[in-house]
Motif scaffolding. Structure first.
Motif, PDB file in Angstrom:
ATOM      1  N   GLY A 297       0.667  -1.028   0.165  1.00  0.00           N
ATOM      2  CA  GLY A 297       0.091  -0.171  -0.164  1.00  0.00           C
ATOM      3  C   GLY A 297       0.935   1.328  -0.113  1.00  0.00           C
ATOM      4  N   LEU A 298       2.142   1.287   0.823  1.00  0.00           N
ATOM      5  CA  LEU A 298       2.866   2.473   0.819  1.00  0.00           C
ATOM      6  C   LEU A 298       3.575   2.746  -0.276  1.00  0.00           C
ATOM      7  CD1 LEU A 298       4.087   2.143   4.406  1.00  0.00           C
ATOM      8  CD2 LEU A 298       2.459   3.866   4.008  1.00  0.00           C
ATOM      9  N   ILE A 299       4.029   1.699  -0.922  1.00  0.00           N
ATOM     10  CA  ILE A 299       4.683   1.824  -2.172  1.00  0.00           C
ATOM     11  C   ILE A 299       3.953   2.448  -3.336  1.00  0.00           C
ATOM     12  CG2 ILE A 299       6.019   0.364  -3.933  1.00  0.00           C
ATOM     13  CD1 ILE A 299       7.220  -1.319  -1.560  1.00  0.00           C
ATOM     14  N   CYS A 300       2.737   1.530  -3.341  1.00  0.00           N
ATOM     15  CA  CYS A 300       1.535   1.847  -4.472  1.00  0.00           C
ATOM     16  C   CYS A 300       1.316   3.428  -4.579  1.00  0.00           C
ATOM     17  CB  CYS A 300       0.467   0.984  -4.389  1.00  0.00           C
ATOM     18  SG  CYS A 300      -0.376   1.229  -5.814  1.00  0.00           S
ATOM     19  N   VAL A 301       1.050   3.970  -3.048  1.00  0.00           N
ATOM     20  CA  VAL A 301       0.420   5.209  -3.070  1.00  0.00           C
ATOM     21  C   VAL A 301       1.699   6.358  -3.307  1.00  0.00           C
ATOM     22  CG1 VAL A 301      -0.339   7.110  -1.474  1.00  0.00           C
ATOM     23  CG2 VAL A 301      -1.293   4.822  -1.712  1.00  0.00           C
ATOM     24  N   PHE A 302       2.893   6.070  -2.647  1.00  0.00           N
ATOM     25  CA  PHE A 302       3.940   6.911  -2.685  1.00  0.00           C
ATOM     26  C   PHE A 302       4.385   7.045  -4.347  1.00  0.00           C
ATOM     27  CE2 PHE A 302       8.536   7.742  -3.023  1.00  0.00           C
ATOM     28  CZ  PHE A 302       8.468   8.864  -2.233  1.00  0.00           C
ATOM     29  N   VAL A 303       4.618   5.959  -4.950  1.00  0.00           N
ATOM     30  CA  VAL A 303       4.877   5.896  -6.580  1.00  0.00           C
ATOM     31  C   VAL A 303       4.048   6.399  -7.392  1.00  0.00           C
ATOM     32  CG1 VAL A 303       5.593   4.446  -8.308  1.00  0.00           C
ATOM     33  CG2 VAL A 303       6.601   3.846  -6.000  1.00  0.00           C
ATOM     34  N   SER A 304       2.653   6.294  -7.146  1.00  0.00           N
ATOM     35  CA  SER A 304       1.517   6.555  -7.836  1.00  0.00           C
ATOM     36  C   SER A 304       1.577   7.989  -7.844  1.00  0.00           C
ATOM     37  CB  SER A 304       0.406   5.914  -7.482  1.00  0.00           C
ATOM     38  OG  SER A 304       0.180   4.536  -7.696  1.00  0.00           O
ATOM     39  N   THR A 305       1.603   8.705  -6.728  1.00  0.00           N
ATOM     40  CA  THR A 305       1.536  10.180  -6.365  1.00  0.00           C
ATOM     41  C   THR A 305       2.509  11.018  -7.131  1.00  0.00           C
ATOM     42  OG1 THR A 305       0.352   9.723  -4.629  1.00  0.00           O
ATOM     43  CG2 THR A 305       1.266  12.033  -4.673  1.00  0.00           C
ATOM     44  N   ILE A 306       3.661  10.147  -7.022  1.00  0.00           N
ATOM     45  CA  ILE A 306       5.015  10.925  -7.734  1.00  0.00           C
ATOM     46  C   ILE A 306       4.653  10.850  -9.131  1.00  0.00           C
ATOM     47  CG2 ILE A 306       7.395  10.628  -8.303  1.00  0.00           C
ATOM     48  CD1 ILE A 306       7.945  10.002  -5.357  1.00  0.00           C
ATOM     49  N   VAL A 307       4.268   9.848  -9.764  1.00  0.00           N
ATOM     50  CA  VAL A 307       4.300   9.521 -11.292  1.00  0.00           C
ATOM     51  C   VAL A 307       2.963  10.643 -11.805  1.00  0.00           C
ATOM     52  CG1 VAL A 307       3.789   8.184 -13.120  1.00  0.00           C
ATOM     53  CG2 VAL A 307       5.236   7.515 -11.446  1.00  0.00           C
TER      54      VAL A 307
END
Length: 444
Positions: free
Chosen positions: A425-435
């Protein structure tokens, strides 16, 4: 200036949301009503405005999706996804989140994955893959898809509120950012999950379970599948009608000149979505033998109506508080927001942890963000951050996933926060928000 009364009233709002989230379901919206009553009758605050446009769209969309489910169309979509997964079982950790993601994108709710999750677990077990790997990220993906669906409350609310605040963006414009961004986040989470935990043949706890014949039979004895279901022509036609309705909505969003107009004002997209979705539902009832009573009893329609109540209650109490204290909030936050506008992503995430609804986060917090002077492209860039309710593992899809994993590898940890959904969850939200932020800045 912040006063004691202002802080006390904020605690009442947060307390109502927290208590509602503990009870879940309809309670999230209903208990918000208690907090609203205290603010209005106890503190004499002027009531806010409920987000009626968003609510009407949710009702139309979930009615259409519920009718499709009643016709058997949802079974066909699940069956197609299962065939893909069983054809490539060694890639289950990457394919499972993709299937749950796109199911949510199509239907607008993450609650459609309950039929697919036991299949994901079954395939992983048969292939000797630790089920926690695909199951954890697949559950995350089922919720991430909400910000990528043209009929989901979060997307519709973002477009409606943004247009009202001067950011001229349409549904395809949001999806151009959110879909590629969230897919990048999901693939990053899947890659991190690929070798997560011990392999089943090296896991002492799992191997100890297999020594018990009853446990072994429980783990390997069930064969979850939808491949033996007979899919009728009417069920397939219902899916085609549903997909056609989505295509019509996207077409009108891309080519607004096709819409009728009166006195120089074109038909608004929120009305377009309602008309198209309700019409599609009617066509399914007439031509696809879909039974309305069966739709009302189905999980898609029921979860959608729960979302309506939650969004209504949460948005109303939030708007009541923020509209009465907008001047004070602007003074308090304007310097921070002016220097670090992207920090609003942290606010979105924390509010989502509390209220368990991406649509409700958008409806409650996006107007405040615009009033604080944050530009539309920035807010679109941080849209993936409205998903934070995996942080505390009390959401139905996460709990169901734990129960579906017969191996016991998908868990809610002893210390609550050390659960199987935290890392993906943390990885997905972090990467998704940056992209998403990069894409939004490039496009807008």
């Amino acid at each position: 200036m912040v006063t004691f009364t202002m802080i006390l009233q904020l605690l009442i709002v947060l307390g109502a949301l927290w208590v509602g989230s503990r009870y879940g379901s309809l309670a999230l919206g209903a208990i918000s009503g208690i907090g609203l009553a205290i603010l209005v009758f106890g503190f004499n605050l002027k009531p806010g405005t409920p987000p009626t446009d968003v609510i009407y769209i949710i009702i139309a969309a979930v009615t259409c999706a519920g009718i499709m489910q009643a016709s058997g169309g949802m079974d066909w979509l699940i069956q197609i996804a299962e065939r893909l997964l069983r054809k490539h079982p060694d890639r289950i950790t990457f394919l499972a989140p993709l299937t749950t993601f796109f199911l949510t994108v199509l239907v607008g709710t993450g609650h459609v994955v309950y039929t697919l999750m036991p299949i994901i677990c079954d395939i992983a077990l048969k292939k000797g893959i630790r089920p926690e790997r695909p199951c954890g990220v697949a559950s995350i993906a089922s919720q991430v898809g909400i910000t990528c669906s043209p009929i989901a409350a979060a997307v519709v609310a973002f477009v409606t509120i943004s247009n009202a605040n001067g950011f001229d963006v349409n549904i395809p414009g949001v999806l151009m950012v959110s879909i590629p961004a969230c897919l990048c986040g999901l693939m990053a989470a899947a890659a991190a999950s690929y070798h997560r935990g011990l392999d089943l043949d090296k896991d002492p706890q799992f191997q100890a379970k297999l020594q018990d014949p009853e446990q072994r039979a429980y783990i390997y004895g069930n064969n979850a599948t939808t491949l033996d279901l007979k899919i009728t022509r009417e069920a397939k036609n219902a899916v085609f009608i549903f997909l056609g309705a989505l295509a019509v909505i996207v077409m009108f969003a891309i080519f607004p000149g096709l819409l009728p107009s009166w006195d120089g004002q074109s038909l608004k997209m929120n009305i377009v979505i309602q008309i198209v979705m309700i019409s599609a539902a009617a066509l399914m009832i007439i031509f696809c033998k879909a039974q309305p009573k069966k739709a009302v009893a189905g999980p898609v329609w029921q979860s959608g109506m729960v979302a309506v109540v939650a969004i209504y209650g949460i948005a109303l109490i939030a708007d009541t508080y923020f509209s009465n204290y907008m001047a004070e909030i602007q003074v308090m936050l304007e310097d921070i927001v002016a220097q670090y506008p992207r920090s609003i992503a942290i606010v979105f995430f924390l509010v989502s942890v509390l209220i368990n609804s991406q649509g409700a986060v958008v409806v409650a917090m996006l107007p405040l963000a615009y009033k604080l002077g944050i530009e539309g492209p920035v807010l679109l860039g941080v849209l993936p951050s409205v998903y934070g309710y995996f942080f505390i593992p009390n959401y139905p899809s996460d709990i169901a996933t734990v129960n579906f994993d017969r191996s016991g590898t998908t868990v809610i940890g002893k210390y609550l926060l050390n659960h199987s959904f935290m890392m993906p969850g943390l990885i997905c939200v972090f990467v998704s928000t940056i992209v998403a932020y990069i894409l939004s800045m490039m496009i807008y």
